[in-house]
Enzyme design. Structure first.
Site, PDB file in Angstrom:
ATOM      1  N   HIS A 100       0.846  -1.202   0.000  1.00 23.16           N
ATOM      2  CA  HIS A 100       0.000   0.000   0.000  1.00 23.16           C
ATOM      3  C   HIS A 100       0.876   1.245   0.000  1.00 23.16           C
ATOM      4  CE1 HIS A 100      -3.912   2.072   1.048  1.00 23.16           C
ATOM      5  NE2 HIS A 100      -3.017   3.055   1.095  1.00 23.16           N
ATOM      6  N   HIS A 125       1.446   5.416  -2.087  1.00 15.13           N
ATOM      7  CA  HIS A 125       0.934   6.478  -2.968  1.00 15.13           C
ATOM      8  C   HIS A 125       2.115   7.104  -3.702  1.00 15.13           C
ATOM      9  CE1 HIS A 125      -3.245   6.538  -1.440  1.00 15.13           C
ATOM     10  NE2 HIS A 125      -2.657   6.012  -0.377  1.00 15.13           N
ATOM     11  N   GLN A 162      -9.643   9.394  -5.220  1.00 17.95           N
ATOM     12  CA  GLN A 162      -9.327  10.018  -3.927  1.00 17.95           C
ATOM     13  C   GLN A 162     -10.475  10.868  -3.360  1.00 17.95           C
ATOM     14  OE1 GLN A 162      -5.887  10.688  -1.871  1.00 17.95           O
ATOM     15  NE2 GLN A 162      -7.763  10.855  -0.680  1.00 17.95           N
ATOM     16  N   HIS A 192      -9.329   1.774   0.180  1.00 14.89           N
ATOM     17  CA  HIS A 192      -9.197   2.479   1.443  1.00 14.89           C
ATOM     18  C   HIS A 192     -10.544   2.315   2.138  1.00 14.89           C
ATOM     19  CE1 HIS A 192      -5.790   4.242  -0.601  1.00 14.89           C
ATOM     20  NE2 HIS A 192      -5.445   4.922   0.479  1.00 14.89           N
ATOM     21  N   GLU A 227     -11.125   4.359   6.957  1.00 14.19           N
ATOM     22  CA  GLU A 227      -9.922   5.015   7.490  1.00 14.19           C
ATOM     23  C   GLU A 227     -10.382   6.217   8.316  1.00 14.19           C
ATOM     24  OE1 GLU A 227      -7.082   6.444   4.645  1.00 14.19           O
ATOM     25  OE2 GLU A 227      -5.573   6.867   6.183  1.00 14.19           O
ATOM     26  N   ASP A 252       2.300   3.212   2.911  1.00  7.80           N
ATOM     27  CA  ASP A 252       1.321   4.259   2.607  1.00  7.80           C
ATOM     28  C   ASP A 252       1.955   5.545   2.077  1.00  7.80           C
ATOM     29  OD1 ASP A 252      -1.204   5.311   2.309  1.00  7.80           O
ATOM     30  OD2 ASP A 252      -1.640   5.518   4.443  1.00  7.80           O
TER      31      ASP A 252
HETATM   32 FE   FE2 Z   1      -3.464   5.127   1.413  1.00  3.10          FE
END
Ligand code: FE2
Length: 428
Positions: A57, A59, A152, A210, A213, A309
């Site tokens: 995971h 970005h 997102q 996701h 979260e 992440d």
């Molecule tokens: Fe993430």
């Protein structure tokens, strides 16, 4: 005649004194006392040889953008998302490619062999998608990069996100993502899970969302994700990332939820560094830790892989592509302190994450791809304790990164001259 033999290795399963032979990029033999010649020989000196670290995971479209255009002053997930929204129109495809390639250099030097990166699809120009598809191609000989189409700003909340997410999949993005807790309502979140899982089923793709979260104990999207997974027959192909709300949920409800996740074969991807940094920000004291229920998920039979992440981006200012930092934090926050639990934390950044990503040929058995990392540690627990030095990183039988051994030169009368932290392991 082999291309490479690594002599006197200790393996993650605890076997030691083994030689690993490589021919044509594949592991040809793993046995003790090998006498066959090889073009290159590496003496592991009894240190741990592992398959590479796997980050399930990340970005990569945001990495190394720290401070651009400003810093995250509240430290919250939501300010991070707002800040990322400010940066998106300012950056070019070339800038994203350059940052991502620079990060990949660091990742490879730290022994990472595979990364699953989410890529933001809430951009009508799809600059991040274009950039990371190019990066995936450029790095493929030394790094497996798997991309997740990640809306997102919410696939339903953002008016063009669904069309752009589908376009990203058409362009070759590998996995379907989502962010149900960021949709306008719980009902919209559930609907986003339903629609996105249907897309994955229709296209034969994996899903990684996701999911929950937040610190909201009533967030229920992992329940919906597990339900849609079993309804559509996606067992084994779906992961829930973060799952931080599970930390705050009612215990009785969780006793029903985890068996539903097991039934659906849903995997779990906590991100310990980021979860401990971002969650609990609305609490006074006591402050919740906001890491999902790692031990309970694992003990129920769910595959759990730790992800990193973020590294130096709108959400997290630190990081150095070190999956052992990730394991170290996950161990502490989850209080995974028994010998078995600590060793398992190493698996959470290697074999477990490889299984979640569906990597082929991962491992140290004969016939596996000859992708390995030689660590300056005698076993998995020592690797986590030391965040051990990566002495050599090997890809398809070729050494692609080397780091000099760590040792301090001591100047104390009557004491040893060299101090190596790897020598401090307890006797087995
Ligand atoms: Fe993430």
């Amino acid at each position: 005649m082999f291309d490479l033999i690594i002599k006197n290795a200790t393996l993650p399963d605890g076997r030691s004194g083994l030689d690993i032979a490589v021919k044509d990029g594949v592991i040809a033999a793993v046995e003790a006392g090998m006498t066959t010649e090889a073009a290159e020989v590496i003496d592991a000196g009894g240190y741990l040889v592992s398959p590479p670290f796997v980050d399930p995971h990340f970005h990569m479209d945001a990495t190394l953008s720290l401070g651009n255009p400003r810093m995250n002053t509240s430290g919250t997930l939501l300010e991070g998302i707002a800040l990322w929204g400010e940066l998106k129109p300012l950056q070019s495809v070339e800038e994203i490619v350059a940052r991502a390639l620079r990060y990949c250099d660091l990742a490879v030097s730290m022994g990472i062999g595979a990364i699953r990166s989410h890529v933001d699809t809430c951009d009508d120009e799809l600059k991040g998608v274009e950039a990371l598809l190019e990066v995936r191609e450029q790095v493929k000989d030394y790094l497996d990069l798997q991309l997740v189409a990640f809306p997102q700003d919410g696939v339903l909340r953002d008016s063009t996100a669904m069309a752009n997410t589908i376009k990203a999949l058409d362009m070759g993005v590998d996995v379907v993502g989502g962010i149900p807790h960021f949709e306008r309502t719980m009902a919209d979140g559930a609907e986003s899970v339903r629609q996105l899982c249907q897309i994955a089923a229709d296209r034969g793709l994996m899903v990684d969302m996701h999911c929950d979260e937040s610190d909201d104990p009533h967030s229920r999207h992992i329940e919906t994700l597990a339900y849609e997974t079993q309804r559509l027959g996606l067992q084994g192909r779906v992961a829930g990332s973060h799952l931080t709300s599970m930390h705050s949920m009612d215990n009785y409800y969780v006793s029903k939820l985890i068996p539903l996740m097991v039934e659906a074969g849903v995997h779990a991807i906590p991100n310990p560094l980021i979860n401990i940094m971002l969650q609990g920000r609305h609490d006074s004291y006591p402050k919740r830790r906001g890491q999902t229920r790692v031990r309970e998920l694992r003990d129920a039979g769910i595959t759990v892989g730790f992800g990193s992440d973020c590294v130096m981006d709108p959400w997290y200012s630190l990081g150095k592509a070190d999956m052992l930092d990730v394991a170290f934090m996950g161990l502490h926050v989850g209080q995974l302190s028994s010998r078995e639990d600590m060793a398992w934390c190493f698996d959470a950044v290697t074999a477990n994450s490889a299984a979640i990503m569906g990597l082929q040929g991962y491992g140290l058995e004969k016939g596996c791809a000859a992708n390995m990392v030689l660590l300056q540690a005698k076993d998995k627990i020592e690797a986590v304790r030391l965040r051990a030095n990566r002495l050599a990183v090997i890809r398809k039988g070729r050494v692609i990164s080397r780091t000099a051994p760590v040792a301090s030169v001591l100047d104390l009368p009557g004491r040893p001259k060299a101090v190596n932290p790897a020598d401090y392991a307890p006797k087995a």
